[in-house]
Enzyme design. Sequence first.
Site, PDB file in Angstrom:
ATOM      1  CD  GLU A 149      60.891  -5.008 -71.807  1.00 60.77           C
ATOM      2  OE1 GLU A 149      61.631  -5.837 -72.374  1.00 60.77           O
ATOM      3  OE2 GLU A 149      60.998  -3.774 -72.007  1.00 60.77           O
TER       4      GLU A 149
ATOM      5  CB  THR B 248      91.576  -4.632 -76.000  1.00 64.09           C
ATOM      6  OG1 THR B 248      92.111  -3.484 -76.638  1.00 64.09           O
ATOM      7  CG2 THR B 248      90.177  -4.892 -76.507  1.00 64.09           C
TER       8      THR B 248
ATOM      9  CB  THR C   7      97.475   1.307 -71.311  1.00 65.72           C
ATOM     10  OG1 THR C   7      96.631   2.053 -72.177  1.00 65.72           O
ATOM     11  CG2 THR C   7      98.354   2.234 -70.524  1.00 65.72           C
TER      12      THR C   7
HETATM   13  P1  ADP Z   1      93.467   0.158 -73.416  1.00 69.26           P
HETATM   14  O1  ADP Z   1      94.779   0.820 -73.260  1.00 69.26           O
HETATM   15  O2  ADP Z   1      93.455  -0.874 -74.500  1.00 69.26           O
HETATM   16  O3  ADP Z   1      92.306   1.086 -73.539  1.00 69.26           O
HETATM   17  P2  ADP Z   1      93.992  -0.665 -70.742  1.00 69.26           P
HETATM   18  O4  ADP Z   1      95.294  -1.345 -70.910  1.00 69.26           O
HETATM   19  O5  ADP Z   1      94.028   0.715 -70.214  1.00 69.26           O
HETATM   20  O6  ADP Z   1      93.187  -0.690 -72.101  1.00 69.26           O
HETATM   21  O7  ADP Z   1      93.057  -1.579 -69.843  1.00 69.26           O
HETATM   22  C1  ADP Z   1      92.432  -1.107 -68.680  1.00 69.26           C
HETATM   23  C2  ADP Z   1      92.429  -2.146 -67.596  1.00 69.26           C
HETATM   24  O8  ADP Z   1      91.649  -3.282 -67.978  1.00 69.26           O
HETATM   25  C3  ADP Z   1      93.796  -2.709 -67.315  1.00 69.26           C
HETATM   26  O9  ADP Z   1      94.470  -1.923 -66.379  1.00 69.26           O
HETATM   27  C4  ADP Z   1      93.487  -4.093 -66.787  1.00 69.26           C
HETATM   28  O10 ADP Z   1      93.131  -4.056 -65.439  1.00 69.26           O
HETATM   29  C5  ADP Z   1      92.258  -4.488 -67.562  1.00 69.26           C
HETATM   30  N1  ADP Z   1      92.626  -5.263 -68.761  1.00 69.26           N
HETATM   31  C6  ADP Z   1      92.389  -4.909 -70.037  1.00 69.26           C
HETATM   32  N2  ADP Z   1      92.827  -5.860 -70.892  1.00 69.26           N
HETATM   33  C7  ADP Z   1      93.371  -6.824 -70.140  1.00 69.26           C
HETATM   34  C8  ADP Z   1      94.017  -8.068 -70.446  1.00 69.26           C
HETATM   35  N3  ADP Z   1      94.173  -8.478 -71.703  1.00 69.26           N
HETATM   36  N4  ADP Z   1      94.460  -8.820 -69.424  1.00 69.26           N
HETATM   37  C9  ADP Z   1      94.299  -8.405 -68.152  1.00 69.26           C
HETATM   38  N5  ADP Z   1      93.710  -7.250 -67.810  1.00 69.26           N
HETATM   39  C10 ADP Z   1      93.244  -6.464 -68.771  1.00 69.26           C
HETATM   40 ZN    ZN Z   2      61.828  -2.775 -76.242  1.00 74.00          ZN
END
Ligand code: ADP
Ligand code: ZN
Length: 621
Positions: free
Chosen positions: A434, A216, A219
């Site tokens: 299906e 989400t 990081t």
């Molecule tokens: P988490 O740390 O919550 O597991 P990350 O920050 O590692 O997630 O997210 C992985 C990638 O997904 C990011 O590097 C980015 O490219 C994309 N991403 C995730 N959330 C967002 C957001 N809110 N806005 C833009 N990109 C996002």
């Molecule tokens: Zn099925």
Amino acid sequence: MKFSWKNLLLWSLPLIVISFFIWQGLFAPITNDNNNIANSRMTYGRFLEYIDMGWVKKVDLYENGHTAIIEAVGPELGNRIQKIRVELPITAPELITKIKNQGIDLDAHPIKNNTAIWNLIGNLFFPLLLITSLILLFRRSNNSTGGPGQAMSFGKSKALFQIEAKTGVIFDDVAGIDEAKEEFEEIVTFLKKPEYFTAVGARIPKGVLLIGPPGTGKTLLAKAIAGEANVPFFSISGSEFVEMFVGVGASRVRDLFKKAKENAPCIIFIDEIDAVGRQRGTGIGGGNDEREQTLNQLLTEMDGFEGNTGIIVIAATNRADILDSALLRPGRFDRQVNVDIPDFKGRLEILNVHARNKKIDPKVSLSIIARRTPGFSGADLANLLNEAAILTAKARKNQMTLQEIDKAIDRIIAGMEGTALVDSKSKRLIAYHEVGHAIIGTLLEDHENVQKVTLIPRGQARGLTWFTPSEDQSLISRSQIKARIMGALGGRVAEEIVFGESEITTGASNDLQQVTSMARQMVTRFGMSQIGPLSLENEGSNPFLGRGMGNSNEYSDEIAVKIDQQVKYIVEECYNKTIEMIKNNRIIIDKLVDILIEKETIEGEEFRRIIEQYTEIPTKA
Ligand code: ADP
Ligand code: ZN
């Protein structure tokens, strides 16, 4: 972890193996090609015969007597002297005597000089490599660890923690999680202008806990804070501590904070903090000393620096409920920010961010994609556009079209496409299965619409029925759940009615799992059964994770029996209704199956048009 020979061995073994292969590959051929002058070959037996016949004129021994190059004449050789290569199985002394007795010219050749050098290098190669790597290893561990006795630890061979001087991420790169972003703007100001806060005696939180499912953007958000404030970003993952030896985790935490203090102001990011920060003393699996030591060290470190040193610790987890309460006390992670799976608007914003650097056909509307992807996280959406870009490149197009995006969505939801089965009984059975799902879904007012039915396998599934997900998944009515249960049962019921009870297949196992889970939740969580409005199970209660061990389900055996009865009752009721519906629509189903087998995919619109020729479809909410 103290120096030990075991560690040395463990560390060097792969190196030895690798260097051996390198050596073999690089040098071994050179030692071999010293006497390839002779193209023709002769067996050892034939060679002996040749000696006896007196046809051999000269023997040169190579490779310690394993190979001989002979010069011979004979009728078979066109009566010309020829050089012939013979592999000698053993250097038999009799052979030498025989050669001497015949008065044949014999010579033994030592291994050539340059070969000797290569051999020498080859032999020295891995000891040298080993020594070099050990030196490197020692150096590295001396640089980065505090205190003696850490030099040989296994964990040290990896980077201790990641340091990024500049993350390069800004708030504009993070989309769809506005509330979380707002919380952080204040922190950025603090990192940039601490004097504003200290002047009025304000204490800035040391720790912020980001709570939310994977992908989400937790990081990303932490990096954006570092990027916006232009401070270094230190990161480490909690799960890395768990695999380590006792004592390493704690010392690593110490190192991390030491380095951070030297580089303040900065951000420390601890991903998956639940791996270390779980409730202490639940004693599952005999407790984990390593984890507790690491956690204690973390608490000590967090207490050890003043709020205005300019270090902010950001931790991420998807389960705050299992964290040790000591972590959440004031002065530690006293601020908690929720980061959730984005809604439609959030998804659209995230798609916009990730579409910035991609070439997309202007006809593609990102809002349609956002509409089609409820439940996708930011990472899923980023992944989706990336997949689509790859598909675009593969198709040699210069712009991404809706076609590639659709394909990418399907791939992310259900895995890779396979090829359809050839026409057979099992293809018919899958088609009925299906169509069973799809017709129930279509004829029930409370069920989502069919988007398409296909016999093209994907991932584990051998055929698939896609439904258009409804946007608002947060409030689902009782009749909607029942409709879903019936839809999920539709596949199995169709198999049963068309092919008979003995022919039903394992193909429905996934459907049945969903059916059971939905029915059970109706009873135990949503208060939708005759047991009444009771909550009998906690959401996501997991007996393997610490807190609430053994008492998450606080009901008696008597209630347990009742739950089972109710679950069974719900499923049976849905099952009987489904049978009735499938039976009543058998003619349409047969027709649809024929079309499906021929076309392999029927889109939702067409599917409904065919059904409408026979019966009325309720309008959906
Ligand atoms: P988490 O740390 O919550 O597991 P990350 O920050 O590692 O997630 O997210 C992985 C990638 O997904 C990011 O590097 C980015 O490219 C994309 N991403 C995730 N959330 C967002 C957001 N809110 N806005 C833009 N990109 C996002
Ligand atoms: Zn099925």
